[in-house]
Design a protein around this motif. Structure first.
Motif, PDB file in Angstrom:
ATOM      1  N   SER A  27      53.042  39.260  49.051  1.00  0.00           N
ATOM      2  CA  SER A  27      53.841  39.613  47.876  1.00  0.00           C
ATOM      3  C   SER A  27      53.117  39.248  46.583  1.00  0.00           C
ATOM      4  O   SER A  27      53.329  39.864  45.552  1.00  0.00           O
ATOM      5  CB  SER A  27      55.206  38.916  47.951  1.00  0.00           C
ATOM      6  N   LYS A  28      52.222  38.256  46.654  1.00  0.00           N
ATOM      7  CA  LYS A  28      51.505  37.859  45.435  1.00  0.00           C
ATOM      8  C   LYS A  28      50.112  38.446  45.375  1.00  0.00           C
ATOM      9  O   LYS A  28      49.286  38.001  44.575  1.00  0.00           O
ATOM     10  CB  LYS A  28      51.433  36.334  45.355  1.00  0.00           C
ATOM     11  N   GLN A  29      49.816  39.391  46.245  1.00  0.00           N
ATOM     12  CA  GLN A  29      48.489  40.027  46.297  1.00  0.00           C
ATOM     13  C   GLN A  29      47.375  38.998  46.391  1.00  0.00           C
ATOM     14  O   GLN A  29      46.324  39.121  45.779  1.00  0.00           O
ATOM     15  CB  GLN A  29      48.271  40.897  45.065  1.00  0.00           C
ATOM     16  N   ASN A  30      47.630  37.949  47.183  1.00  0.00           N
ATOM     17  CA  ASN A  30      46.641  36.881  47.359  1.00  0.00           C
ATOM     18  C   ASN A  30      45.689  37.289  48.490  1.00  0.00           C
ATOM     19  O   ASN A  30      45.799  36.831  49.616  1.00  0.00           O
ATOM     20  CB  ASN A  30      47.384  35.589  47.681  1.00  0.00           C
ATOM     21  N   PHE A  31      44.739  38.206  48.134  1.00  0.00           N
ATOM     22  CA  PHE A  31      43.940  38.856  49.173  1.00  0.00           C
ATOM     23  C   PHE A  31      43.185  37.925  50.113  1.00  0.00           C
ATOM     24  O   PHE A  31      43.179  38.132  51.318  1.00  0.00           O
ATOM     25  CB  PHE A  31      42.955  39.855  48.541  1.00  0.00           C
ATOM     26  N   PRO A  32      42.527  36.894  49.621  1.00  0.00           N
ATOM     27  CA  PRO A  32      41.779  36.036  50.568  1.00  0.00           C
ATOM     28  C   PRO A  32      42.674  35.439  51.653  1.00  0.00           C
ATOM     29  O   PRO A  32      42.289  35.373  52.821  1.00  0.00           O
ATOM     30  CB  PRO A  32      41.207  34.939  49.663  1.00  0.00           C
ATOM     31  N   PHE A  47      37.134  30.747  54.054  1.00  0.00           N
ATOM     32  CA  PHE A  47      37.709  32.062  53.764  1.00  0.00           C
ATOM     33  C   PHE A  47      37.839  32.306  52.267  1.00  0.00           C
ATOM     34  O   PHE A  47      38.622  33.131  51.832  1.00  0.00           O
ATOM     35  CB  PHE A  47      39.091  32.180  54.424  1.00  0.00           C
ATOM     36  N   GLY A  48      37.125  31.569  51.457  1.00  0.00           N
ATOM     37  CA  GLY A  48      37.227  31.753  50.011  1.00  0.00           C
ATOM     38  C   GLY A  48      38.340  30.883  49.430  1.00  0.00           C
ATOM     39  O   GLY A  48      38.866  30.000  50.112  1.00  0.00           O
ATOM     40  N   VAL A  49      38.678  31.153  48.178  1.00  0.00           N
ATOM     41  CA  VAL A  49      39.728  30.358  47.530  1.00  0.00           C
ATOM     42  C   VAL A  49      40.939  31.226  47.248  1.00  0.00           C
ATOM     43  O   VAL A  49      40.839  32.426  47.041  1.00  0.00           O
ATOM     44  CB  VAL A  49      39.232  29.720  46.209  1.00  0.00           C
ATOM     45  N   SER A  50      42.095  30.568  47.238  1.00  0.00           N
ATOM     46  CA  SER A  50      43.341  31.275  46.959  1.00  0.00           C
ATOM     47  C   SER A  50      43.361  31.722  45.502  1.00  0.00           C
ATOM     48  O   SER A  50      42.947  30.980  44.606  1.00  0.00           O
ATOM     49  CB  SER A  50      44.512  30.343  47.237  1.00  0.00           C
ATOM     50  N   ILE A  51      43.854  32.925  45.257  1.00  0.00           N
ATOM     51  CA  ILE A  51      43.908  33.437  43.896  1.00  0.00           C
ATOM     52  C   ILE A  51      44.944  32.704  43.072  1.00  0.00           C
ATOM     53  O   ILE A  51      44.741  32.406  41.905  1.00  0.00           O
ATOM     54  CB  ILE A  51      44.222  34.942  43.934  1.00  0.00           C
ATOM     55  N   THR A  52      46.063  32.373  43.721  1.00  0.00           N
ATOM     56  CA  THR A  52      47.155  31.782  42.954  1.00  0.00           C
ATOM     57  C   THR A  52      46.931  30.319  42.622  1.00  0.00           C
ATOM     58  O   THR A  52      47.184  29.879  41.515  1.00  0.00           O
ATOM     59  CB  THR A  52      48.479  31.914  43.720  1.00  0.00           C
ATOM     60  N   SER A  53      46.411  29.542  43.584  1.00  0.00           N
ATOM     61  CA  SER A  53      46.299  28.107  43.330  1.00  0.00           C
ATOM     62  C   SER A  53      44.872  27.633  43.145  1.00  0.00           C
ATOM     63  O   SER A  53      44.660  26.519  42.669  1.00  0.00           O
ATOM     64  CB  SER A  53      46.925  27.332  44.499  1.00  0.00           C
ATOM     65  N   GLY A  54      43.909  28.457  43.539  1.00  0.00           N
ATOM     66  CA  GLY A  54      42.526  28.046  43.409  1.00  0.00           C
ATOM     67  C   GLY A  54      42.077  27.090  44.491  1.00  0.00           C
ATOM     68  O   GLY A  54      40.933  26.675  44.549  1.00  0.00           O
TER      69      GLY A  54
END
Lengths: 318, 552
Positions: A278-283, A80-87
């Motif tokens: 809340s953190k707009q972590n779309f993936p 599902f891709g990578v998390s924006i916040t933690s990578g």
């Protein structure tokens, strides 16, 4: 039997199509939100240049359609891709938490489903008696109270006052299964209280609905005792609506438990979803939505199949 | 003890039985003091119109009061046991074991979720009379005696896999499973075709004779009860009218009410013949039809209906009568063939027909109960087609509805604002007729319009239809399986079997031999008032032929 296999195959096909439609909706709804992943990452430090650079790096400058198919192709194989916040990869973040959620749901379901169905049979047998009314009032009370409130009441009674169960359901890898069950008993019990009423009332209604059927009268006129009339003659014909309500409640146990997770600090997928939104972590949001949708579709499919299998006309064609 | 001595012993003695029913507000009497004495081995027929309380008395003989009813007085003595004062578990212990019940619709009274034989063995296992294997073998033997096909295998099917007539016999076998002293037969053949009815009647009579079981046979069909019963009791509105031995009751009824029941089949009207040089009003030509994905249910069906005439379409259930009606109205477009109206072909589907084409063919249904929306006022039910087809509004519409209510002999001011559930069965059927008339059709399809009604009420409907035909010049297609109705009102008869027309012609011709073999089978299967009719018929046909049409 061939009929049933093809019937189930057809339902499965429809389920896949539904899931595909939902994936389109999820992807493009998220797409329509203001801001994108690049903005979410850079936040205050965003300038026109580094935004453009980051978008190019992440492939966000490509047309939405292409990104959709890219995302879909990944989702099919669990990427599902990578998390924006933690990578980290999204699947790594939600995988373990989804298993936790499934465990809690299964724990609650194993108690709630037999309990609700048996209680439904008993109140159908004792319909319009004091027991019936009391059971109805109690289960309705539990369904109408917010689950966080129920959770706190249970903590107060069973954790603070009597110290029988821990109030926090934090997990660690080295716990034994028994300890796990003990730890998570309170959140599971909260969920049981929330879902029992619905299933019990449907069982009762589905059975009572059949009691005026000629074959029930026939059973009575054969001297069949009341409990046997209900269990042997009414229940086998009442499964279809009961199974459907069970499926809806199981779906709720998986997708609707975020409040209970928060109250008991349980590491489930609901919290992850709230966090990601809340953190707009779309993936992560997209992945959670897709998993929830798949859960709903799969459970409803199972309910349909269950209803078909309990219908003798379909099981034994002419 | 000798057979005659045995017969004299009283098995069931009901005295002054009173039963009340709850209307939602108060308890009203349903049975108002009925006495009934039944000896061992005796078969008593209970007859009367609906609402006479026949079934209620039948259930009471088992100490059973249906939901919403209660036994409020009198005594029910079954073989020395007083059922009104016995406890519920004492009464329950009799049911199935010593008193058994055979319901009207076997298809609805067998549990769809269990195999027939498992339902059969339930009572013997429950009462520990037999072990499962014994009980199953006994069931198979009973199936054989009742002439069911494949007696060793048929019990292992589910109810929906077996035909109606076979299920009714399987239910009789089930009633016999504990060899009861008394069986209550509650209209066991009412839902069956005449040809199937004979098989079931013969099977019931045999088995009751063989085991010398006493029986209460409830029915509204006099000819049927004449075949089955030793004595007949006539009931009216919860009270006994009279009781006598079958022969005496048939030859010499005492009370006026009984005589009126006997005379009910007397309505006849002169037969009309086709007008010369006219084109048929409706002409069905070589129609083939099938339901989606299914086999062909109609094959090469052709017949004509002329203006002002009544064509009766007869045949057993499943013969394609109603499907033909659906093809004519355009509900089911035929696969091939066509329907002409006054020589002009009608579009196959009703979607493509003009308003004027649609108004010409109207329908009246069998179950007025389900054909009328219970939540809609009479004025709107009748007013809606008047508004749709004729564009009437306001005062014009109201006067049209009043006129229609007048036509069907219901006082407009009384019925205008009422709802269907407030009306009796016959009145509901009249509303159905008014709704069809509201479109000002030239042709009406009557689909079994009298089969759900009592004979006296049905007679009233037939007379009304006849009067309307004379006044408005209507043509009727009269779908029915009741040949008595055909005799009274038809001009022409079309006989259908398995989706094909086997014979057609003017009524007089159709009712005089020689017949097509199938027409003959239908005609000879209609029960007659002669108590020896069934015996004679079975001898003529030979016992082996009786079960034939039931083979799967």
């Amino acid at each position: 039997m061939g009929d049933i296999v093809s019937l189930i195959g057809k339902r499965l096909g429809y389920g896949l199509i539904t899931l595909l439609v939902i994936s389109v909706i999820i992807f493009f709804m998220v797409e329509m939100l203001p801001g994108d992943a690049a903005e979410a990452i850079l936040q205050m430090g965003a300038t026109e240049e580094n935004l453009a650079a980051l978008r190019e790096e992440m492939g966000l400058d490509r047309p939405a359609i292409i990104r959709y198919f890219d995302w879909l192709a990944g989702a099919v194989v669990g990427d599902f891709g990578v998390s924006i916040t933690s990578g980290e990869p999204v699947s790594a973040i939600i995988g373990e938490r989804f298993v936790n959620t499934l465990f809690l749901a299964a724990y609650a379901a194993v108690i709630a489903v037999p309990f609700a169905v048996i209680l439904g049979i008993v109140v159908a047998l004792l319909r319009n008696t004091l027991f019936d009314r009391v059971a109805n009032v109690l289960t309705l009370t539990s369904i109408s109270s917010p689950e966080f409130f129920l959770g706190y009441v249970l903590i107060l009674l069973l954790a603070v006052r009597t110290d029988m169960f821990p109030s926090l359901a934090s997990l660690s890898a080295d716990m034994s299964f028994g300890e796990l069950l003990h730890r998570t008993f309170l959140p599971a019990l909260t969920l049981v209280l929330v879902v029992t009423a619905h299933m019990m009332r449907m069982t009762r209604a589905a059975i009572i609905n059949l009691l005026s059927s000629p074959y029930i009268e026939m059973a009575r006129l054969k001297g069949t005792p009341p409990l046997k009339v209900i269990v042997r003659h009414a229940l086998p014909n009442a499964w279809a609506p009961i199974i459907n309500v069970i499926a809806l409640n199981l779906a709720y146990l998986i997708t609707g438990v975020v409040l209970v997770e928060v109250v008991f600090v349980y590491p489930g997928i609901g919290q992850t979803l709230v966090d990601a939104v809340s953190k707009q972590n779309f993936p992560v949001v997209q992945a959670c939505c897709l998993i929830f949708a798949a859960t709903f579709i799969l459970l409803n499919l199972a309910a349909d199949v269950g209803a078909i299998l309990t219908n003798p006309r379909l099981r034994h064609p002419k | 003890m000798s057979a005659t001595g045995k017969k004299k012993q009283v098995l069931l003695d009901i005295e002054g039985l009173k039963i009340e029913g709850f209307t939602g507000e108060e308890w009203v009497p349903i049975i108002k003091g009925v006495d009934l004495k039944l000896h061992r081995g005796e078969v008593m027929g209970l007859i009367g119109e609906s609402g006479a309380g026949k079934s209620t008395i039948g259930a009471a003989a088992m100490g059973y009061a249906r939901d919403g009813t209660r036994i409020s007085g009198g005594s029910i003595d079954f073989d020395g046991m007083e059922l009104t004062t016995a406890t519920e578990s004492e009464r329950r212990a009799l049911r199935g074991a010593r008193i058994a019940y055979v319901a009207q619709s076997a298809a609805a009274s067998f549990n769809p979720a269990h195999k027939i034989i498992d339902q059969h063995t339930e009572a013997p296992l429950h009462y520990r009379i037999q072990k499962r294997m014994e009980a199953q073998e006994d069931a198979m033997e009973l199936y054989e005696r009742l002439r069911l096909p494949n007696p060793k295998e048929i019990g292992f099917r589910y109810p929906h896999q077996v035909s109606g007539g076979q299920l009714q016999r399987a239910m009789t076998a089930m009633a016999m499973s504990c060899r009861p002293d008394l069986i209550i037969f509650d209209e066991p053949t009412t839902a069956l075709d005449v040809t199937t009815q004979i098989e079931v009647l013969a099977a019931i009579r045999d088995i009751v004779d063989q085991f010398d079981t006493a029986a209460i046979y409830i029915t509204h069909d006099l000819a049927v009860v004449a075949q089955m019963a030793d004595t007949i009791k006539v009931l009216l509105k919860g009270e006994e009218v009279e009781q006598a031995s079958t022969e005496k009751m048939l030859s010499d009824p005492q009370e006026d009410y009984t005589k009126s029941l006997w005379a009910v089949r007397s309505f006849k009207r002169p037969q009309k013949s086709r007008p010369k040089d006219a084109t048929a009003l409706v002409s069905v030509q070589n129609v083939d039809a099938a339901y989606t994905g299914g086999e062909k249910v109609l094959e090469d069906v052709s017949f004509d209906i002329y203006e002002g005439m009544t064509v009766a379409v007869v045949g057993e259930s499943g013969s394609g009568k109603s499907t033909t009606a659906r093809c004519i109205t355009g509900l089911l477009p035929p696969m091939s063939g066509q329907v002409l109206f006054k020589g002009e072909p009608l579009p196959p589907s009703y979607h493509d027909r003009t308003k004027d084409q649609l108004r010409q063919a109207q329908m009246i249904y069998q179950m007025a109960d389900t054909a009328l929306n219970p939540k809609v006022r009479i004025s709107e039910i009748i007013g809606r087609p008047a508004q749709f087809y004729s564009g009437l509004k306001g005062a014009e519409l109201k006067s049209r509805v009043d006129e229609l209510l007048d036509l069907i002999e219901l006082e407009p001011s009384q019925y205008y604002d009422r709802y269907p559930p407030e009306l009796s069965g016959g009145q509901k059927q009249r509303i159905g007729i008014a709704r069809a008339l509201a479109a000002e059709p030239s042709f009406i399809i009557c689909d079994e319009v009298t089969s759900a009604l009592d004979q006296l009420v049905a007679e009233g409907i037939l007379k009304l239809l006849d009067r309307l035909q004379k006044e408005l010049g209507l043509a009727y297609m009269f779908i029915t399986h009741d040949l008595a109705t055909v005799r009274s009102i038809a001009d022409e008869v079309v006989v259908m079997q398995n989706g094909k027309v086997v014979e057609q012609g003017p009524k007089e011709e159709m009712f005089t031999p020689p017949h097509h073999p199938y027409t003959d089978l239908l005609l000879s299967s209609v029960p007659e008032m002669d108590p020896n009719w069934l015996t004679t018929l079975l001898e003529e046909r030979g016992v082996d032929n009786v079960g034939e049409s039931a083979d799967v």
